[in-house]
Design an enzyme around this catalytic site. Sequence first.
Site, mmCIF file in Angstrom:
data_model
loop_
_atom_site.group_PDB
_atom_site.id
_atom_site.type_symbol
_atom_site.label_atom_id
_atom_site.label_comp_id
_atom_site.label_asym_id
_atom_site.label_seq_id
_atom_site.Cartn_x
_atom_site.Cartn_y
_atom_site.Cartn_z
ATOM 1 N N TRP A 75 0.816 -1.205 0.000
ATOM 2 C CA TRP A 75 0.000 0.000 0.000
ATOM 3 C C TRP A 75 0.859 1.269 0.000
ATOM 4 C CZ3 TRP A 75 -4.570 -1.522 3.756
ATOM 5 C CH2 TRP A 75 -5.426 -2.391 3.062
ATOM 6 N N GLU A 83 -2.347 -8.807 -2.564
ATOM 7 C CA GLU A 83 -2.358 -7.782 -3.610
ATOM 8 C C GLU A 83 -1.278 -7.957 -4.675
ATOM 9 O OE1 GLU A 83 -2.357 -3.049 -3.244
ATOM 10 O OE2 GLU A 83 -4.004 -4.170 -2.355
ATOM 11 N N HIS A 105 -18.511 -2.132 5.193
ATOM 12 C CA HIS A 105 -18.435 -1.212 4.062
ATOM 13 C C HIS A 105 -19.818 -0.801 3.572
ATOM 14 C CE1 HIS A 105 -14.415 -2.986 4.133
ATOM 15 N NE2 HIS A 105 -14.021 -1.848 3.596
#
Length: 749
Positions: A555, A599, A689
């Site tokens: 990130w 990721e 979320h």
Amino acid sequence: MSTTIIGFPRIGEHRELKFITEKYFRQEIAQKELLAAAKDLRAKHWKIVKEAGITEIPSNDFSHYDNVLDAAVLFNIVPQSVQALDLTDLEKYFALARGYQGEKGDVRARPMKKWFNTNYHYIAPAIEKDTEIKLAGHKIFDEFQEAKDLGIITRPVLVGPFTLLQLTEFEDGVTAADVAASLVAAYGQVFAKLAELGAEKIQLDEPSLVKDLTAEEKAFFLNIYQTLLADKKGLQVLIQTYFGDVRDIYTELTNLPVDAIGLDFVEGKETAALVATGFPADKTLYAGIVNGKNIWRNNYEKSLAILEAIPAQNLVLTTSCSLLHVPFTTANEEFEPAILNHFAFAVEKLSELRDLDAIRKGQGDAALAANKALFALERVGKDKALEERLAGLTDADYTRLPAFAEREAIQREKLQLPLLPTTTIGSFPQTKDVRSTRLAFRRGEITEAEYDAFLAARTDEWIAWQEEVDFDVLVHGEFERNDMVEYFGQNLSGYLFSKNGWVQSYGMRGVKPPIIWGDVTRLNPITVKWSSYAQSRTNKPVKGMLTGPVTILNWSFPREDITIKESTLQIALAIKEEVLDLEAAGIKIIQIDEAALREKLPLRRSDWYSEYLDWAIPAFRLVHSTVAPDTQIHTHMCYSEFTDIIPAIDNMDADVISFEASRSNLIILDELKAQNFQTQVGPGVYDIHSPRVPAVEEIEHTITAILAKVPKEKVWINPDCGLKTRGERETKESLIHLTQAAKAARKEL
């Protein structure tokens, strides 16, 4: 030669789309105002791209939430539960993305998943038995016409049919093959309508082609396109790929009757070699030569060498992927020129494409000379002591003793937690006063003592509230933290921070990845102060909250002069120091989040271990390998598909792993059971979320489903992610329901 991009950032130079959309969500403005603001933003972006000299400009790369969701809505791929709601089309669209809970119904949001190997998230479509696939939307046409009215003939962009079906979930009894014909027919209608409006080209994004393809998948792809391309309605068709190379289908792809093919020369390890075998003279190659995922300046000499070796007669220079994945512009940054000159955000990458095009035409000597001078500079020196520490690591540094089973018994005796212990993932709502007070401190408008008093009061409030509703393991709420990566980076050497480097993560949620500029070491303790303070306010255990090394790397915008493995191990040593300081301060439960573990997992399974997991998993173990047996190590993972790397996750040797499961219907639990997963688990029992509040009965049902697949001694009860972005009311209501459901479940055991 000409230039183009695959897509452009859509949230705006100053996150205009985020703020106007959030006003709409809060019912402060009407739908009409939101749509008008979005239209103005699109016009601004098209003008920027055009004035930068880009010769082919895309449209329909804009989205109010997600491009995959846009494609699903375009083709009527909307579950009946949402279709039946008495809502406007836009409200139904947002119900798919965020869920809906109100007087007109109660539906959950669709699952949210990682977009290939990025931190962007897409909304997974669902095809049910009664789904009628047809051309139902008009966004792609409206936006083409908007640009045309501005004097710009754009190239509309649309997720391709193969990738759309690869990303779609199917109700039992329905397969992709069952719906392929109707979907292809609907794409044909899109072609016809665009041609009628005056479009000349269409871009169909097929990133799924860079993954491992079975013979059946290749045949399915070719069947779709042979049918679709039989009548292109007068349009030129570009099949655009990115995030890797198309080694499994290169020959078949280049033999299709398409007009152009887009290939990634940045992440595509074999792209140059594939093209060197030949490229059809009757097709245009869109060469992805400018990195669309990182923020470093393009090395023109290296790019030109690649371009010179391409045998294609017709060439368009483009980005390796959409510029959605980088910040808007460096023009709003405050770095000194010696630093800023090394960076290229989205707007600056447009100039890089123009420069490369000009240099190839013999018109860019000055740009080439300046670029050579930049890359001739020695940007950073090496930290010799850190280099020696890394070189001295042995297998023992990556191994925690005693083994998990023995630690589990020791921790159970030490912590004395009930069955189904309750906790949260870490952060609590960062309300307007939290953000404004942090900003006031950063600007020097309040003293450190005043800021600390505010943080202490807020921490006290939430510790007391957690005790009141009877959570078993508490958190301090992370009110001092702006971001789970930037906060750590601010206490590490080698990091730089942009002022406006926002990148879209999901919906209107943006992240501001820090930049790894040089070697990374810990400058001082990072989390001990507030973790210790929180623990002093309660007799219940308080989790120390850290971000793991792989996530900090993934990130961040990584360096390109060393490997990501080397950078990650540097970070791991720094976080290891923090873990040991927390332990020394009396924190007995430490959570080391690896939300982004998946990721950078290579998209091809054959590369998973050799190129990533063989060092990423040990990097995590390095962080906690020397803690005492009675210190319980947690980790957390969110919104990725982990079922196929369960053995690797177990090999992280954490004591407890929490993960997102609420939007994916707990599918991961079947694989945990099949793999004899030893680690204790906390599958998220509700979706944070979405603003909807789950009922107690809903969470009880979820807990029952979990206990049917995981031994009760192994289960923790928690939300599926941190609560930083939620409001206080919905957060407290949801967590009260969570603790009530957990207590009810205990009574049944």
